[in-house]
Write an enzyme that holds these catalytic residues in place. Structure first.
Site, PDB file in Angstrom:
ATOM      1  N   HIS A  20      45.594   1.424  88.764  1.00 43.95           N
ATOM      2  CA  HIS A  20      46.426   0.424  89.155  1.00 43.95           C
ATOM      3  C   HIS A  20      47.812   1.096  88.971  1.00 43.95           C
ATOM      4  O   HIS A  20      48.910   1.052  89.769  1.00 43.95           O
ATOM      5  CB  HIS A  20      46.521  -1.139  88.407  1.00 43.95           C
ATOM      6  CG  HIS A  20      47.480  -1.943  88.709  1.00 43.95           C
ATOM      7  ND1 HIS A  20      48.519  -1.982  88.210  1.00 43.95           N
ATOM      8  CD2 HIS A  20      47.363  -2.837  89.643  1.00 43.95           C
ATOM      9  CE1 HIS A  20      49.181  -2.940  88.654  1.00 43.95           C
ATOM     10  NE2 HIS A  20      48.522  -3.486  89.506  1.00 43.95           N
ATOM     11  N   GLU A  56      52.891   7.997  88.526  1.00 47.01           N
ATOM     12  CA  GLU A  56      52.568   9.170  89.578  1.00 47.01           C
ATOM     13  C   GLU A  56      51.471   9.694  88.959  1.00 47.01           C
ATOM     14  O   GLU A  56      51.021  10.047  87.945  1.00 47.01           O
ATOM     15  CB  GLU A  56      53.768  10.069  89.512  1.00 47.01           C
ATOM     16  CG  GLU A  56      55.092   9.670  90.125  1.00 47.01           C
ATOM     17  CD  GLU A  56      56.206  10.590  90.144  1.00 47.01           C
ATOM     18  OE1 GLU A  56      56.092  11.721  89.548  1.00 47.01           O
ATOM     19  OE2 GLU A  56      57.154  10.332  91.079  1.00 47.01           O
ATOM     20  N   LEU A  78      37.881  -3.476  88.676  1.00 44.21           N
ATOM     21  CA  LEU A  78      36.753  -4.288  87.758  1.00 44.21           C
ATOM     22  C   LEU A  78      36.183  -5.383  88.943  1.00 44.21           C
ATOM     23  O   LEU A  78      35.297  -5.801  88.602  1.00 44.21           O
ATOM     24  CB  LEU A  78      36.925  -4.766  86.761  1.00 44.21           C
ATOM     25  CG  LEU A  78      37.308  -3.549  85.618  1.00 44.21           C
ATOM     26  CD1 LEU A  78      37.675  -4.061  84.157  1.00 44.21           C
ATOM     27  CD2 LEU A  78      36.320  -2.695  85.541  1.00 44.21           C
ATOM     28  N   GLY A  81      39.713  -8.006  95.214  1.00 48.27           N
ATOM     29  CA  GLY A  81      41.072  -8.714  95.125  1.00 48.27           C
ATOM     30  C   GLY A  81      41.939  -7.871  96.046  1.00 48.27           C
ATOM     31  O   GLY A  81      41.502  -7.079  96.629  1.00 48.27           O
ATOM     32  N   HIS A  83      44.237  -5.746  95.931  1.00 48.28           N
ATOM     33  CA  HIS A  83      44.569  -4.409  96.022  1.00 48.28           C
ATOM     34  C   HIS A  83      43.365  -3.567  96.555  1.00 48.28           C
ATOM     35  O   HIS A  83      43.329  -2.710  97.401  1.00 48.28           O
ATOM     36  CB  HIS A  83      44.459  -3.846  94.569  1.00 48.28           C
ATOM     37  CG  HIS A  83      45.827  -4.145  93.746  1.00 48.28           C
ATOM     38  ND1 HIS A  83      46.977  -3.943  94.426  1.00 48.28           N
ATOM     39  CD2 HIS A  83      45.945  -4.557  92.433  1.00 48.28           C
ATOM     40  CE1 HIS A  83      47.909  -4.433  93.545  1.00 48.28           C
ATOM     41  NE2 HIS A  83      47.519  -4.884  92.226  1.00 48.28           N
TER      42      HIS A  83
END
Length: 244
Positions: A20, A56, A78, A81, A83
């Site tokens: 993330h 980065e 985990l 969703g 993302h």
């Protein structure tokens, strides 16, 4: 920004860990260490890192450096969703890389292995009227809550005590609300299992509410590295030994 040449070479598809991203420097250090552990378990497998935001290399930059190589993107997340369902596939589709997107890490029994070990490291031992809060980041996506609840059920079966999911944001109950609910059921020894891949703001905030003990985030654990490789192999459709 200078990007290392990752042009395609003969061999297996690259494994791209998709994290993330976090403003906490401990998170990036943890992800990099976990990536090195994956490399140790699979010498010769190209393993790279890309972030969705905040750190980065960003995932589009990692994919651009891979050219038109083959790669499996393994979300270091985990649950399902936004993302997993939107951001990562969109970034993959915008690149020239021939990609497959693996499932998120959870739910899976290997995560329960890691959670159990982290709790024991924090001092967990079964006590009368004990319970555990599974503290997760939270999501508005109902599938994410289903996945977290499944992990809570698996951990409860392993520990033999109730395990209640709670969230740092975007979902309920919060950790304080979960503590109140468990105390109302007569649970006096309430531990907090940190269901985060790495240290960060949410993990720290949740741990601060723990009335008894709080485990460390999952971090660099062999079960985590094994699960990343399991998701990679599963995305390729090749045999795996761990149970889904």
């Amino acid at each position: 920004m200078t990007v290392t040449d990752l042009s395609p070479r003969p061999g297996p598809p690259a494994l791209v860990l998709v994290a993330h991203g976090s403003r906490d420097p401990r998170a990036l250090a943890t992800v990099r260490a976990l990536m090195e552990r994956v490399r140790e378990l699979r010498p010769g497998l190209p393993v790279h890192l890309g972030h969705i935001e905040l750190n980065e290399p960003l995932l589009p930059d990692t994919l651009a450096a891979l050219g038109d190589a083959r790669a499996v993107l393994v979300p270091l997340l985990l649950s399902r969703g936004y993302h997993v369902k939107q951001d990562i596939p969109a970034m993959a589709a915008a690149s020239a890389v021939r990609t497959r997107v693996a499932e998120p890490l959870g739910p899976h029994p290997l995560l329960v292995d890691a959670l159990h070990d982290r709790l024991r490291e924090a001092g967990w031992r079964p006590r009368p009227a004990s319970a555990v809060i599974l503290a997760a980041a939270g999501s508005r996506d109902p599938d994410a809550r289903v996945d977290t609840a499944r992990t809570a059920d698996l951990l409860a079966a392993r520990l033999g005590v109730p395990v209640l999911p709670a969230y740092a944001s975007a979902a309920t109950p919060t950790v304080p609300e979960a503590i109140t609910a468990l105390r109302a059921r007569g649970r006096r020894h309430i531990a907090l299992a940190s269901y985060f891949t790495a240290p960060g703001r949410f993990a720290t905030e949740c741990a601060a509410h723990a009335p008894w003990i709080a485990s460390a985030p999952l971090g660099v654990h062999d079960a985590m590295a094994e699960l990343i490789l399991h998701r990679y192999q599963r995305a390729l459709g090749t045999p795996v030994t761990a149970a889904a």
